[in-house]
Scaffold this active site. Structure first.
Site, PDB file in Angstrom:
ATOM      1  N   GLY A   1      44.993 -16.203  25.427  1.00 14.30           N
ATOM      2  CA  GLY A   1      46.411 -16.351  25.751  1.00 14.30           C
ATOM      3  C   GLY A   1      47.246 -16.972  24.649  1.00 14.30           C
TER       4      GLY A   1
ATOM      5  CG  LEU B   1      39.090  -9.640  27.430  1.00 15.91           C
ATOM      6  CD1 LEU B   1      39.660  -8.497  28.263  1.00 15.91           C
ATOM      7  CD2 LEU B   1      38.490  -9.101  26.150  1.00 15.91           C
TER       8      LEU B   1
ATOM      9  CG  LEU C   1      44.535  -9.113  27.657  1.00 17.63           C
ATOM     10  CD1 LEU C   1      44.406 -10.074  28.825  1.00 17.63           C
ATOM     11  CD2 LEU C   1      44.019  -7.754  28.090  1.00 17.63           C
ATOM     12  CB  CYS C   2      45.315 -12.479  22.798  1.00 16.66           C
ATOM     13  SG  CYS C   2      45.664 -14.145  23.344  1.00 16.66           S
ATOM     14  CB  ALA C   3      40.516 -14.051  22.760  1.00 15.84           C
TER      15      ALA C   3
END
Length: 137
Positions: free
Chosen positions: A98, A123, A94-96
């Site tokens: 994708g 996220l 997961l990141c901000a």
């Protein structure tokens, strides 16, 4: 043969539409599978002991992250020691949004974590699905 020559535009239309239908499959296959939905990520966490890995920088992680996520910044992923020892567990990256997660999946697969997938939308999608988040104390 006469049919093909007389109806070339129909054949071209069929080929183009088939190509457009296959494009997401081709594109997703090259970039880590296109990702799993947040609902599928929760299912993997609950039923298959999946581990949520947040690859954002520590300051971003501290500002807010999914509950239970481990912070392993993308810049440190190749040497990280806080990844699960069991490489068969599902890793949900997961990141901000994708974008960084796709690169992280490729690096994790090089390290032997074959069951690794991007959480589609990152996220932002996690929050949109009203899944729990927390901030670092």
């Amino acid at each position: 043969m006469r049919f093909l020559l007389d109806n070339w535009y129909l054949i071209l239309t069929a080929l183009v539409s088939g190509g457009l239908l296959l494009w997401p499959v081709i594109r997703g296959g090259a970039g880590g599978g296109g990702g799993v939905s947040t609902a599928e990520a929760v299912r993997l966490i609950n039923r298959e002991k999946g581990v949520l890995i947040d690859v954002r920088e520590p300051a971003e992680f501290a500002a807010g992250h999914a509950v239970g996520a481990r912070n392993v910044p993308l810049s440190q992923i190749e040497a990280a020691t806080n990844l699960p020892a069991n490489k068969a567990l599902p890793l949900l990256v997961l990141c901000a949004t994708g974008a960084r997660a796709g690169r992280a999946v490729a690096l994790l697969k090089k390290r032997g974590y074959e069951n690794t997938q991007v959480v589609a939308g990152g996220l932002a999608a996690w929050r949109e699905a009203n899944l729990p988040t927390e901030t670092a104390a």
